[in-house]
Enzyme design. Structure first.
Site, mmCIF file in Angstrom:
data_model
loop_
_atom_site.group_PDB
_atom_site.id
_atom_site.type_symbol
_atom_site.label_atom_id
_atom_site.label_comp_id
_atom_site.label_asym_id
_atom_site.label_seq_id
_atom_site.Cartn_x
_atom_site.Cartn_y
_atom_site.Cartn_z
ATOM 1 N N SER A 164 15.482 -57.946 6.079
ATOM 2 C CA SER A 164 15.062 -56.590 5.754
ATOM 3 C C SER A 164 15.887 -55.548 6.524
ATOM 4 O O SER A 164 17.101 -55.484 6.379
ATOM 5 C CB SER A 164 13.567 -56.431 6.022
ATOM 6 O OG SER A 164 13.080 -55.210 5.535
ATOM 7 N N ASP A 317 15.843 -49.370 2.376
ATOM 8 C CA ASP A 317 16.340 -50.193 3.470
ATOM 9 C C ASP A 317 17.217 -51.292 2.865
ATOM 10 O O ASP A 317 17.390 -51.360 1.640
ATOM 11 C CB ASP A 317 15.180 -50.741 4.298
ATOM 12 C CG ASP A 317 14.319 -51.726 3.540
ATOM 13 O OD1 ASP A 317 14.328 -51.699 2.291
ATOM 14 O OD2 ASP A 317 13.615 -52.533 4.177
ATOM 15 N N ASP A 319 17.116 -54.428 2.055
ATOM 16 C CA ASP A 319 16.670 -55.316 0.971
ATOM 17 C C ASP A 319 15.881 -54.564 -0.093
ATOM 18 O O ASP A 319 15.294 -55.162 -0.987
ATOM 19 C CB ASP A 319 15.870 -56.510 1.509
ATOM 20 C CG ASP A 319 14.523 -56.117 2.103
ATOM 21 O OD1 ASP A 319 14.406 -54.985 2.608
ATOM 22 O OD2 ASP A 319 13.595 -56.942 2.070
ATOM 23 N N ASP A 321 13.119 -52.880 -0.318
ATOM 24 C CA ASP A 321 11.670 -52.916 -0.532
ATOM 25 C C ASP A 321 10.960 -51.727 0.115
ATOM 26 O O ASP A 321 9.751 -51.561 -0.061
ATOM 27 C CB ASP A 321 11.055 -54.241 -0.066
ATOM 28 C CG ASP A 321 11.160 -54.494 1.433
ATOM 29 O OD1 ASP A 321 11.857 -53.721 2.124
ATOM 30 O OD2 ASP A 321 10.564 -55.471 1.908
#
Length: 587
Positions: A164, A317, A319, A321
């Site tokens: 992440s 961000d 990734d 999400d």
């Protein structure tokens, strides 16, 4: 000469007991023997040869703990690091759990971190050798797209290799359950126990040509088209303001490929990405900590927005999400908090709810703003709270839907996570970004700004402010201090904080049998104060921190300045946080 039991080492600290040193050395040697990767075998041997016992002890301090968030840690050699051996053993544990519980398809994807391609290949190789059918993404993919794929393909598990928004030297491994929601207890414990039963990684069967193994196939681009079609349904009759000038940054992550197409289909034509950050790059060269919440993370986006006279900044961000938003105001740019974004989105989604036969449901994590409850009440929506994490938000949603309570409309948590609609059972920064652009378009059509709309919410529901205080206590002594602070709160709570009477205290460590499963036993104490204030105190689940959350409602008079009232309320909230920290003896 390497590490010798009982001697003084490079750190300058006296060595631990001989048995402890010998145990760690034995564990390191055994780990090297069981590691199939020559690179990390060499790395760990070099640590042994260097005599740096502190480094070795840190690398071999148990194993990375598999929990509801899966695995996450620094990439490197040793059982307490993210590496191929850890990935292989974890995947075999997941495979054994799938075979025992719900045999069937597993969906696998990865982000753009430097170690992710190899981790993906190892994951598929283990699953294929176990005879489990696999569908995988052959390019870096957004986490919400993997969650979506797990749902629409009917997968028995989903795996995403990602850390992440953590720094470049981290990676992670997240698992979705058969319901396409991140795993919750007892599944996490069952998988952890399954991993513990796996032998050395070098002994775990792996397919030598995993991408061409029987039962393994690539996920086609048609799935992205399905996701975008479902997103169009979530938007309803929203009309894009084609001239809305948007600056976007994926923070060197995977978001741009998906966000660009989603915005194009939605009708937005003036989306300008930050060129230095638009391509996936796991080194994150322009930001050490690629988290939009971090100070300075949006500096390049703000500079571009000023050059292009942009109306709004949207950021995912790495990734994709999470979603961050920044808006222009009086010659500067203001970053909205996760609570502000969440409440704006909730109000917009409920205002445009188009299913009259179903009562809309909005759900937030318990550490998010109480303002959402007031917004839900105004729109006649069902409101609920869960423990932190979308794994709980979405399990609550599914349970409540099954009980006939309503239909999920929106969920959020204050750490920039939002779920709009029912397509993705996790936070999704892509769909949230499109819907927030729709909100901005609606404001433009009304001749107001997004900040004007936020002020309107404040005047309806009160001006809610939120702040956090994190108290870091590293090491074993620090953990003991944090445990002692929570133990004190379980014994007694303060009568008042900063002059505000404590009206009620709730210890979430007890009484779980009287609450729904999404509010299970957890080390969390909630204090309700007079004057519409709330304090939540809990230890961090991933770091040596005690976290104190303050939410406070301030009255906003007809002639009051939002900025002045907000500043006064934040100062009060900060004093309450300091008083709470002083009460538990951690300042």
């Amino acid at each position: 000469m390497g590490i010798v039991p009982g001697e003084r080492h490079k750190s300058g600290k006296y060595a631990m007991a001989m048995t402890t040193i010998n145990e760690i050395l034995d564990a390191a040697i055994a780990w090297i023997a069981g590691d199939p990767d020559p690179v990390t075998r060499k790395e760990l041997q070099a640590v042994i040869d260097s005599g740096d016992f502190d480094d070795l002890a840190d690398r071999m301090h148990g194993t990375l703990e598999f929990g509801t968030a899966g695995l996450r840690g620094i990439v490197g050699a040793g059982s307490n690091r993210m590496n191929r051996a850890v990935i292989i053993r974890a995947t075999r544990g997941v495979a054994d759990h799938v075979l025992a519980k719900n045999p069937g398809l597993v969906v696998v994807g990865r982000d753009a971190r430097l170690s992710s391609p190899q981790f993906l290949e190892d994951t598929i190789a283990v699953l294929a050798a176990a005879g489990i059918p696999v569908r995988y993404f052959d390019a870096p993919v957004a986490t919400p797209i993997v969650a979506y794929a797990a749902r629409v393909l009917g997968a028995q598990a989903g795996i995403i290799i990602t850390a992440s928004h953590n720094p470049a030297d981290y990676n992670g491994y997240k698992v979705y359950a058969p319901n396409a929601v991140q795993i919750v207890p007892p599944t996490d414990t069952e998988i952890a126990e399954s991993i513990d039963r796996v032998g050395p990684a070098v002994e775990v069967p792996r397919h030598d040509d995993p991408f061409h193994a029987h039962g393994v196939g690539r996920i086609s681009d048609d799935l992205l088209d399905r996701y975008l079609t479902d997103l169009e349904e979530v938007r309803g009759d929203a009309q894009a303001e084609q001239e809305l000038r948007i600056v976007y940054t994926p923070m060197h992550g995977v978001g741009w490929r998906f966000f660009e197409e989603a915005m194009r289909r939605a009708g937005y034509r003036r989306v300008t990405p930050v060129p230095e950050q638009v391509e996936p790059d796991g080194r994150f060269p322009t930001t050490h900590f690629p988290n939009p919440e971090e100070p300075g993370a949006l500096d390049l986006a703000i500079a571009l927005a000023e050059r292009t006279d942009a109306d709004i900044i949207l950021s995912n961000d790495p990734d994709a999400d999470r979603l961050a938003v920044a808006l222009p105001s009086d010659g500067t740019w203001i970053g909205l908090s996760g609570n502000q974004i969440g409440c704006l989105l909730a109000d917009y989604v409920l205002e445009h709810w188009s299913e009259p036969d179903h009562r809309p449901m909005v759900i937030e994590s318990i550490v998010s703003s109480p303002m959402l409850a007031s917004i839900a009440q105004r729109h006649g929506a069902y409101f609920d709270q869960t423990l932190t994490g979308f794994k709980w938000i979405w399990n609550a949603a599914l349970d409540l839907e099954a009980a006939g309570t309503g239909r999920f409309a929106f969920g959020y948590e204050e750490a920039l996570g939002y779920s709009v609609g029912r397509a993705v059972r996790d936070k999704d920064g892509i769909s949230a970004g499109v819907v927030f652009a729709d909100l901005a378009s609606a404001c433009h059509a009304e001749g107001i700004t997004v900040l004007d709309r936020l002020e309107t919410l404040y005047r309806h529901h009160g001006l809610w402010v939120s702040t956090q205080k994190s108290i870091v206590r590293p090491g074993a002594e620090g953990i003991a201090e944090i445990d002692a602070a929570m133990a004190l709160l379980e014994e007694r709570v303060p009568d008042q904080l900063d002059g505000r009477t404590v009206l009620r205290a709730t210890d979430f460590h007890v009484g779980a049998d009287r609450r729904p499963r999404w509010l299970g036993a957890t080390p969390l104490v909630a204090l309700d104060l007079d004057g519409d204030a709330r304090v939540l105190i809990r230890p961090s689940g991933t770091e040596p921190k005690l976290k104190i959350y303050i939410d406070l409602r301030a009255h906003l008079g007809p002639d009051d300045s939002v900025m002045d009232v907000e500043q006064d309320a934040l100062e009060t909230a900060t004093r309450i946080a300091e008083a709470a920290a002083a009460f538990v003896g951690l300042t």
